[in-house]
Write a protein that holds these residues in place. Structure first.
Motif, PDB file in Angstrom:
ATOM      1  N   MET A   1       0.849  -1.210   0.000  1.00  0.00           N
ATOM      2  CA  MET A   1       0.000   0.000   0.000  1.00  0.00           C
ATOM      3  C   MET A   1       0.879   1.253   0.000  1.00  0.00           C
ATOM      4  SD  MET A   1      -3.212  -1.065   2.433  1.00  0.00           S
ATOM      5  CE  MET A   1      -4.213   0.397   2.194  1.00  0.00           C
ATOM      6  N   LYS A   2       1.985   1.177   0.751  1.00  0.00           N
ATOM      7  CA  LYS A   2       2.905   2.338   0.790  1.00  0.00           C
ATOM      8  C   LYS A   2       3.471   2.630  -0.594  1.00  0.00           C
ATOM      9  CE  LYS A   2       5.752   1.561   4.343  1.00  0.00           C
ATOM     10  NZ  LYS A   2       6.576   1.533   5.465  1.00  0.00           N
ATOM     11  N   ASN A   3       3.550   1.532  -1.387  1.00  0.00           N
ATOM     12  CA  ASN A   3       4.099   1.696  -2.734  1.00  0.00           C
ATOM     13  C   ASN A   3       3.017   1.955  -3.770  1.00  0.00           C
ATOM     14  OD1 ASN A   3       7.091   1.380  -2.674  1.00  0.00           O
ATOM     15  ND2 ASN A   3       6.422  -0.328  -1.411  1.00  0.00           N
ATOM     16  N   GLY A   4       1.876   2.398  -3.321  1.00  0.00           N
ATOM     17  CA  GLY A   4       0.855   2.888  -4.257  1.00  0.00           C
ATOM     18  C   GLY A   4      -0.281   1.933  -4.561  1.00  0.00           C
ATOM     19  N   ALA A   5      -0.224   0.698  -4.063  1.00  0.00           N
ATOM     20  CA  ALA A   5      -1.305  -0.240  -4.390  1.00  0.00           C
ATOM     21  C   ALA A   5      -2.536   0.073  -3.544  1.00  0.00           C
ATOM     22  CB  ALA A   5      -0.842  -1.665  -4.119  1.00  0.00           C
ATOM     23  N   SER A   6      -3.718  -0.210  -4.110  1.00  0.00           N
ATOM     24  CA  SER A   6      -4.939  -0.064  -3.314  1.00  0.00           C
ATOM     25  C   SER A   6      -4.979  -1.192  -2.285  1.00  0.00           C
ATOM     26  CB  SER A   6      -6.169  -0.169  -4.219  1.00  0.00           C
ATOM     27  OG  SER A   6      -6.262  -1.511  -4.696  1.00  0.00           O
TER      28      SER A   6
ATOM     29  N   GLU B   1      -7.103  -3.660  -1.936  1.00  0.00           N
ATOM     30  CA  GLU B   1      -7.301  -4.981  -2.569  1.00  0.00           C
ATOM     31  C   GLU B   1      -6.049  -5.440  -3.317  1.00  0.00           C
ATOM     32  OE1 GLU B   1      -9.512  -2.405  -2.742  1.00  0.00           O
ATOM     33  OE2 GLU B   1     -11.329  -3.097  -3.764  1.00  0.00           O
ATOM     34  N   GLU B   2      -5.473  -4.502  -4.089  1.00  0.00           N
ATOM     35  CA  GLU B   2      -4.268  -4.879  -4.873  1.00  0.00           C
ATOM     36  C   GLU B   2      -3.148  -5.315  -3.944  1.00  0.00           C
ATOM     37  OE1 GLU B   2      -4.972  -1.640  -8.468  1.00  0.00           O
ATOM     38  OE2 GLU B   2      -3.547  -1.197  -6.871  1.00  0.00           O
ATOM     39  N   ALA B   3      -2.971  -4.551  -2.862  1.00  0.00           N
ATOM     40  CA  ALA B   3      -1.881  -4.867  -1.932  1.00  0.00           C
ATOM     41  C   ALA B   3      -2.123  -6.236  -1.295  1.00  0.00           C
ATOM     42  CB  ALA B   3      -1.798  -3.789  -0.859  1.00  0.00           C
ATOM     43  N   THR B   4      -3.384  -6.540  -0.991  1.00  0.00           N
ATOM     44  CA  THR B   4      -3.687  -7.842  -0.376  1.00  0.00           C
ATOM     45  C   THR B   4      -3.409  -8.968  -1.377  1.00  0.00           C
ATOM     46  OG1 THR B   4      -5.365  -6.746   0.947  1.00  0.00           O
ATOM     47  CG2 THR B   4      -5.443  -9.132   0.892  1.00  0.00           C
ATOM     48  N   GLU B   5      -3.787  -8.735  -2.646  1.00  0.00           N
ATOM     49  CA  GLU B   5      -3.508  -9.746  -3.679  1.00  0.00           C
ATOM     50  C   GLU B   5      -2.006  -9.975  -3.811  1.00  0.00           C
ATOM     51  OE1 GLU B   5      -5.481  -9.644  -7.625  1.00  0.00           O
ATOM     52  OE2 GLU B   5      -6.804  -8.202  -6.663  1.00  0.00           O
ATOM     53  N   LYS B   6      -1.247  -8.887  -3.805  1.00  0.00           N
ATOM     54  CA  LYS B   6       0.214  -9.007  -3.928  1.00  0.00           C
ATOM     55  C   LYS B   6       0.775  -9.732  -2.716  1.00  0.00           C
ATOM     56  CE  LYS B   6       1.061  -5.063  -6.799  1.00  0.00           C
ATOM     57  NZ  LYS B   6       1.886  -4.363  -7.533  1.00  0.00           N
ATOM     58  N   GLY B   7       0.279  -9.360  -1.544  1.00  0.00           N
ATOM     59  CA  GLY B   7       0.731 -10.011  -0.313  1.00  0.00           C
ATOM     60  C   GLY B   7       0.454 -11.504  -0.356  1.00  0.00           C
ATOM     61  N   ALA B   8      -0.766 -11.861  -0.799  1.00  0.00           N
ATOM     62  CA  ALA B   8      -1.157 -13.277  -0.851  1.00  0.00           C
ATOM     63  C   ALA B   8      -0.194 -14.062  -1.728  1.00  0.00           C
ATOM     64  CB  ALA B   8      -2.579 -13.399  -1.368  1.00  0.00           C
ATOM     65  N   SER B   9       0.252 -13.435  -2.817  1.00  0.00           N
ATOM     66  CA  SER B   9       1.119 -14.164  -3.755  1.00  0.00           C
ATOM     67  C   SER B   9       2.532 -14.382  -3.184  1.00  0.00           C
ATOM     68  CB  SER B   9       1.206 -13.422  -5.093  1.00  0.00           C
ATOM     69  OG  SER B   9       1.939 -12.236  -4.891  1.00  0.00           O
ATOM     70  N   ARG B  10       2.878 -13.647  -2.121  1.00  0.00           N
ATOM     71  CA  ARG B  10       4.223 -13.791  -1.546  1.00  0.00           C
ATOM     72  C   ARG B  10       4.267 -14.829  -0.413  1.00  0.00           C
ATOM     73  NH1 ARG B  10       7.736  -9.572  -1.205  1.00  0.00           N
ATOM     74  NH2 ARG B  10       9.125 -11.223  -0.491  1.00  0.00           N
ATOM     75  N   ILE B  11       3.087 -15.219   0.062  1.00  0.00           N
ATOM     76  CA  ILE B  11       3.034 -16.075   1.251  1.00  0.00           C
ATOM     77  C   ILE B  11       3.125 -17.534   0.851  1.00  0.00           C
ATOM     78  CG2 ILE B  11       1.481 -16.845   3.094  1.00  0.00           C
ATOM     79  CD1 ILE B  11       0.369 -13.976   3.085  1.00  0.00           C
ATOM     80  N   LYS B  12       4.057 -18.258   1.496  1.00  0.00           N
ATOM     81  CA  LYS B  12       4.179 -19.694   1.186  1.00  0.00           C
ATOM     82  C   LYS B  12       3.474 -20.516   2.255  1.00  0.00           C
ATOM     83  CE  LYS B  12       8.206 -19.658  -1.667  1.00  0.00           C
ATOM     84  NZ  LYS B  12       9.567 -19.210  -1.429  1.00  0.00           N
ATOM     85  N   GLY B  13       2.946 -21.650   1.850  1.00  0.00           N
ATOM     86  CA  GLY B  13       2.303 -22.556   2.805  1.00  0.00           C
ATOM     87  C   GLY B  13       0.796 -22.535   2.648  1.00  0.00           C
ATOM     88  N   ALA B  14       0.134 -23.212   3.566  1.00  0.00           N
ATOM     89  CA  ALA B  14      -1.317 -23.333   3.507  1.00  0.00           C
ATOM     90  C   ALA B  14      -1.923 -22.346   4.504  1.00  0.00           C
ATOM     91  CB  ALA B  14      -1.719 -24.752   3.855  1.00  0.00           C
TER      92      ALA B  14
END
Ligand code: AGP
Length: 614
Positions: free
Chosen positions: A138-143, A145-158
């Protein structure tokens, strides 16, 4: 393991969240927390170590108002069960609120990366990396929702995650990575809910959608948008839940465990309903869709489960071999997935998981799926995560089980597996029709037999008053009653914290007999079956060494009284059904010992109802 709830609508969120958590507490009860969001773009968070009543006490002092929010009940994986580690977790500036179930496998790397960027962490949890990761984007300009989507893609595991943000207080974003617990989206009228489990939202809606691994949902009071793992909008099917007679009330019972033990006669009737009537034998095609040709081709059955469900699988192996004549094997799901089992294309894999959420069992199922081997799963409800992996689900129909100790789900899994073995036997012609008819007739009398066992509970109270201070117990059985001995020991350990071991009685002389002295009660299953004399030999050997023996014995056995210290009578029943009958007194022993010892019967320490992490 952890319970998650989220609400956005027009009603006060706090009572709805607390009510949802009270229905999820069986999923984890180390600590709990809630965030309530208000329209002025702030939120109030309450967190407390210990059980939910501690959190409730906290919220009573200052009731936050707001029409959206999220809540969590925790089973600790990373970090002590204290208030600081309780969810919801937030980012550096307190803009976000996150609840999480699962394990962020790469959290150390993420934490390091984010700390280097100046993020301040408060807790020892892996979960706290999630809000910081979203904050970073979010600090880097994502909304949001976008920031959450990006975050989700970085998380490994179940992981299953629900996120809210001050900027958009009526919006909830939920996502899943891998098979960690379910995420259920509930459609209310001018309100939307998200939860880890159906009971939490049943009072508000019975229309739901399931989020699959890799999917994300954005909820607002009157809408929901779903996205796949590539960020594309997708449509999701809505399921309308049947009117299940789920009751979360204990009624006149002191504990859910006792209520659920006593519900077994009715639960077994529900389990067998429509499965014992067909001329051709048992299961209708919309219940189990296997052709006679497919059944005849089954070369081997591999069964898997964990804990109590593993014990059900162990018993099912015996039935599948003896009744259906099919070579069968069992394994702990957690062991199975790491060995290289030899299964050919005509093998059938049967997983047992009342919750349909056990991470190890889901992983074993995925392994089987990758080998293109046909599989059936036994779950208490349809539409579980296990159902989505298996080719078919056999619902055990026990009704909601709240007590952490599995009782009615065990016996309902057993009767379903027993009926399945008879069905397979009939199709494979390994059992004569008249023999099958006898087994079925006896099965229909099982609820009555269990009802009879349940009538005399004072004997268990008496045993508990004499032996509740014993620190060790042995459970012995042979043949069909060996898995029951294991189950009896598991139940006693689980709810009364008494150390207990289950053994096949023949094993005693090979070591365990050295444990025996007058301080170690031995519970022996001694039905009048083919192994009766051999069980008596073991009991005599134990008695000669000072053991106190509690026998679970047939009503017609008139010799047993002189040979043991205490006798619990069960109705006379065939060898193959005796393990189901015998498991009920063992449940009652565990229950009354736990009560006598002042244990928290329904929520034993360190446990959770569904184990959704490896
Ligand atoms: C049983 O009393 C336990 N709570 C536990 O062993 C349980 O049976 C096990 O975790 C498997 O659960 P499942 O049936 O939901 O997969």
């Amino acid at each position: 393991m952890c319970g998650i709830i989220g609400y956005t609508g027009y009603s006060q969120a706090l009572p709805i969240l607390l009510d949802g958590l009270s229905k999820l507490e069986y999923r984890g009860y180390d600590s709990a927390g809630i965030s309530v969001f208000s329209k002025d773009q702030t939120h109030t968070t309450y967190r407390s170590a210990g059980k939910l009543h501690e959190l409730k006490r906290l919220t009573e002092r200052s009731k936050a108002t707001g029409v959206s929010g999220l809540g969590h009940t925790r089973w600790a994986t990373h970090g002590e069960a204290n208030t600081i580690n309780a969810h919801p977790h937030s980012d550096t500036y307190g803009n976000l609120s996150v609840v999480h179930n699962g394990i962020v496998e790469n959290y150390l790397d993420l934490k390091q990366e984010l700390t280097n960027k100046g993020h301040l962490f408060n807790s020892d949890t892996d979960s706290e990396t999630i809000p910081h990761l979203i904050e970073h984007y979010m600090k880097n300009g994502a909304s949001f929702e976008e920031a959450t989507e990006k975050g989700a893609s970085r998380i490994k595991g179940a992981n299953a995650v629900v996120v809210m943000c001050n900027d958009q207080p009526d919006k909830i974003v939920a996502f899943r990575t891998g098979n960690a617990g379910g995420v259920i989206i509930g459609y209310g009228t001018n309100e939307m809910l998200v939860a880890s489990d159906i009971p939490a939202i049943l009072g508000y809606t019975n229309t739901i959608s399931h989020l699959l691994p890799g999917e994300l949902a954005i909820l607002e009071p009157n809408s929901v948008e779903f996205k796949d793992r590539d960020g594309n909008s997708i449509e999701k099917e809505k399921t309308v839940l049947a009117n299940d007679p789920i009751s979360l009330a204990k009624g006149d019972y002191r504990h859910f465990m006792l209520k659920e033990i006593c519900e077994q006669p009715n639960a077994i009737i529900a389990s067998l309903m429509g499965r014992l009537s067909s001329e051709e034998g048992l299961f209708s095609s919309d219940d189990l869709n296997l052709t006679v040709k497919e059944i005849k081709k089954i070369s081997k059955i591999m069964l898997a489960g964990m804990g109590t469900s593993l014990h059900a699988a162990m018993l099912a192996r015996l039935w599948m071999e003896r009744i259906a004549g099919i070579p069968s094997e069992w394994d702990n799901s957690s062991e199975f997935r790491y060995r290289e089992p030899i299964l050919d294309k005509n093998s059938l894999f049967i997983s047992v998981s009342q919750s349909g959420e056990t991470a190890d069992t889901l992983a074993a199922m995925e392994e089987v799926k990758s080998k293109n081997i046909s599989q059936i799963t036994l779950c208490n409800y349809l539409n579980t995560q296990a159902s989505r992996i298996a080719d078919q689900t056999l619902q055990i129909r026990a009704g909601l089980e709240v007590g952490v100790a599995a009782t009615k789900t065990f016996t309902c899994s057993l009767v379903t597996l027993y009926a399945l073995a008879i069905y397979f036997g009939l199709q494979k012609e390994t059992i004569e029709k008249n023999e099958a008819a006898k087994l079925i007739e006896e099965l229909t009398r099982l609820p009555e037999m269990i009802g009879k066992i349940l009538t005399n509970q004072s004997q268990y109270q008496k045993l508990a008053s004499i032996y509740h201070n014993s620190s060790d117990f042995l459970f012995l059985g042979r043949g069909y009653n060996y898995p029951v001995a294991l189950e009896g020991a598991l139940k006693l350990k689980e709810v009364s914290y008494i150390h207990a071991e289950g053994y096949p009685a023949g094993e005693m002389k090979h070591g365990p007999i050295s444990l025996i002295d007058e301080s170690m009660p031995v519970v022996a299953m001694i039905p009048k079956d083919a192994l009766y004399e051999k069980m008596l030999n073991t009991v005599n050997e134990a008695k000669s060494r000072g053991a106190i023996v509690i026998a679970i014995a047939s009503e017609s056995d008139d010799e047993i009284e002189q040979k043991v210290d205490h006798v619990i009578r069960v109705p006379d029943v065939s060898d193959s059904l005796s393990p189901i009958v015998n498991s009920v007194p063992l449940q009652l022993i565990s229950y009354y010992f736990a009560v006598r010892r002042g244990c928290d019967v329904d929520q034993p320490r360190n446990l959770a109802k569904s184990v959704t992490v490896e």
